[in-house]
Structure formats: structure tokens, C-alpha cells
Design an enzyme around this catalytic site. Sequence first.
Site, PDB file in Angstrom:
ATOM      1  N   GLN A 164       0.866  -1.267  -0.071  1.00 18.00           N
ATOM      2  CA  GLN A 164       0.027  -0.061   0.112  1.00 18.00           C
ATOM      3  C   GLN A 164       1.086   1.351   0.251  1.00 18.00           C
ATOM      4  OE1 GLN A 164      -2.034  -1.638   3.748  1.00 18.00           O
ATOM      5  NE2 GLN A 164      -3.779  -1.786   2.426  1.00 18.00           N
TER       6      GLN A 164
ATOM      7  N   HIS B 203       6.765   3.971   5.980  1.00 14.72           N
ATOM      8  CA  HIS B 203       7.947   3.267   5.853  1.00 14.72           C
ATOM      9  C   HIS B 203       7.207   2.011   5.121  1.00 14.72           C
ATOM     10  CE1 HIS B 203      11.648   1.174   7.948  1.00 14.72           C
ATOM     11  NE2 HIS B 203      11.563   0.886   6.786  1.00 14.72           N
TER      12      HIS B 203
ATOM     13  N   HIS C 176       6.383  -0.997   3.165  1.00 17.22           N
ATOM     14  CA  HIS C 176       6.507  -2.349   3.686  1.00 17.22           C
ATOM     15  C   HIS C 176       5.733  -3.251   2.875  1.00 17.22           C
ATOM     16  CE1 HIS C 176       3.129  -0.150   5.734  1.00 17.22           C
ATOM     17  NE2 HIS C 176       2.490  -1.576   5.695  1.00 17.22           N
TER      18      HIS C 176
END
Lengths: 158, 158
Positions: free
Chosen positions: A86, A97, A99
Site C-alpha cells: 500500500q 515506511h 512495507h
Amino acid sequence: MAGPSFKFGQHVLQASCVFFKSRLSIGFVNRKPVVPGHVLVSPLRVVERFGELSSEEVADLFQATQTISGVVEKHFQSSSLTIAIQDGPEAGQTVKHVHVHILPRRVGDFPQNDDVYHALDKHDKQMTDSDERWRSEEEMAEEASVLAKYFNCQVDSS
Amino acid sequence: MAGPSFKFGQHVLQASCVFFKSRLSIGFVNRKPVVPGHVLVSPLRVVERFGELSSEEVADLFQATQTISGVVEKHFQSSSLTIAIQDGPEAGQTVKHVHVHILPRRVGDFPQNDDVYHALDKHDKQMTDSDERWRSEEEMAEEASVLAKYFNCQVDSS
């Protein structure tokens, strides 16, 4: 009692939750897994958007994702994987951050196959919601410890 | 009139739909985009599952994904990206060839943010449903041609 830790955007991640570490990436277990074995992979460097990663970080992140995917698919006895980023607020990102979500999938794990994404979207919102009941550090450390054995790697935050 | 083409699992992809080619990967436009700018990135080699890719293919695929992501986010004036792999049948994969979905996202593009995934799941099912109305080759070639300009690359199937 701080102990070694990693940064995950605005969060601090205990090293006990980290089961994989490559030169530029880490794999770690989840406070609120959407399905058993739902884990996350991040670059070590705190970078908000996918486009900000260097080529080397991109390669390392997805080679790590591939390695971890094979392990969680096997360990959680699943037959498929949903792999998703996302990337940005309009895509549902809340933790600033990059991921990668890895979700082992099985026949009938959700009433409809794509219901997994509703759960995933809700999941990321809950990462910033401290009222939700999260798994304990102990529960997470236990799972991370089991997964770490597959990689034969000692994780510290150095 | 076959012309140059690429394999996309069980499908044949006309070179006119391909707007990006690296050493090991291609980027191409979509017959049934879920949102404007919804494109796909695949390894050139026909491989069904993510785990079957070599490390080099993984690096190339996601470096290509990153490059293409930046372009479609800009070109389609979006602010975020959903990036996803449906890896295996239980994750909704129907085309037996690893492919990364890139979807530019905007505020309010779906009534609920995660409705994009319902559309995405339906999308992959339609790839094997020839009764559905697909975009014409001409419409796809036009979009691919516009996107190819960003990469300054000549695409052929050699």
C-alpha cells in the site's frame, strides 16, 4: 530494558519480532495478522514511498520477500500468497515506511477470496489505533523465533 | 499478421501493448483496467509462481515495477499506488505467469478505499472470460505508445 530495536516508520520494533535480516531489509511478525503467517518485509532505511528506494534496496527487499514467502507458505501449510504494498495514503498506507505484506492463502480462508483485502485495509488502520487489542510481545517473539530457524540467521539490530 | 508478440501465460500479448522492456521483464497495458493507468509487469520468462523466479529476475522485475510506478503515478495524476501480486490460485491468480499489478490511486477513486481489491479480483477472473467486453487492440496500443515515450525505449519481442 530498551534492548535492540529497529525503526518501522513512526514505530519502534523490538528485535524479538524480527525473524529475518538481509543486508538492507528485515522480515518481522505482525501485531494483528490478517491470516496466520501474515508477515511484513521492510527496507532497513526508513523511507516512506516505494519510489524513494535505491535499485539495490528494491532488489534486496524483493529477494527477501521471495525467500520469506517460500518459508511462510510452507510453514503455515498454505498453497498461495497475496503479496501487496500500500504505497501512499490513497492506497491505505498509514505506517510511513515502505512495507511488503505477505499473506499465506488457503482454500476457504475468507468467505470470498478478495475479502482478505478488506481485512488488510482494516489492519493498516489499526496499526495506528492503540485502543485495539494487539498480540503480546511474547506471542510475537515466539512466532518470530520459530520462523527465524528457517533462515539460520541471528538477528540483532546492528 | 501475427507481428511480434510476447507470451503472458496462456495468452499471447501483442508487442503494441508493451510499453516497457528491460533485460528480463516487460510492462504492458491492460485489457480491462480497474482504474485508469492500471498496468502489469511480468518477467519475460513464463513462470507461474513468484518463488520460481531467479534472484536476478526478482531484482529486474521490481526495479521495472518501481520505474513504471513512478511514470504511471505521474502520467495518471495520482498520489498513491496499490502494488500487488496474486501468487497462486488461492490468492486469485488465473493467468499462469507471475505478474505485478500497478494501480495508480486517487482520493475517492473507490467509494471505500479497499474496494479496489474487489475490482482487482474480478479483473483476474475476467482475463479468462472471453465473453467480457475487452478494450480494443487499438485503444491499448494508443495508451502503450503514450507511456513508452517516458522510457525512451523501442519495444520489440526479440
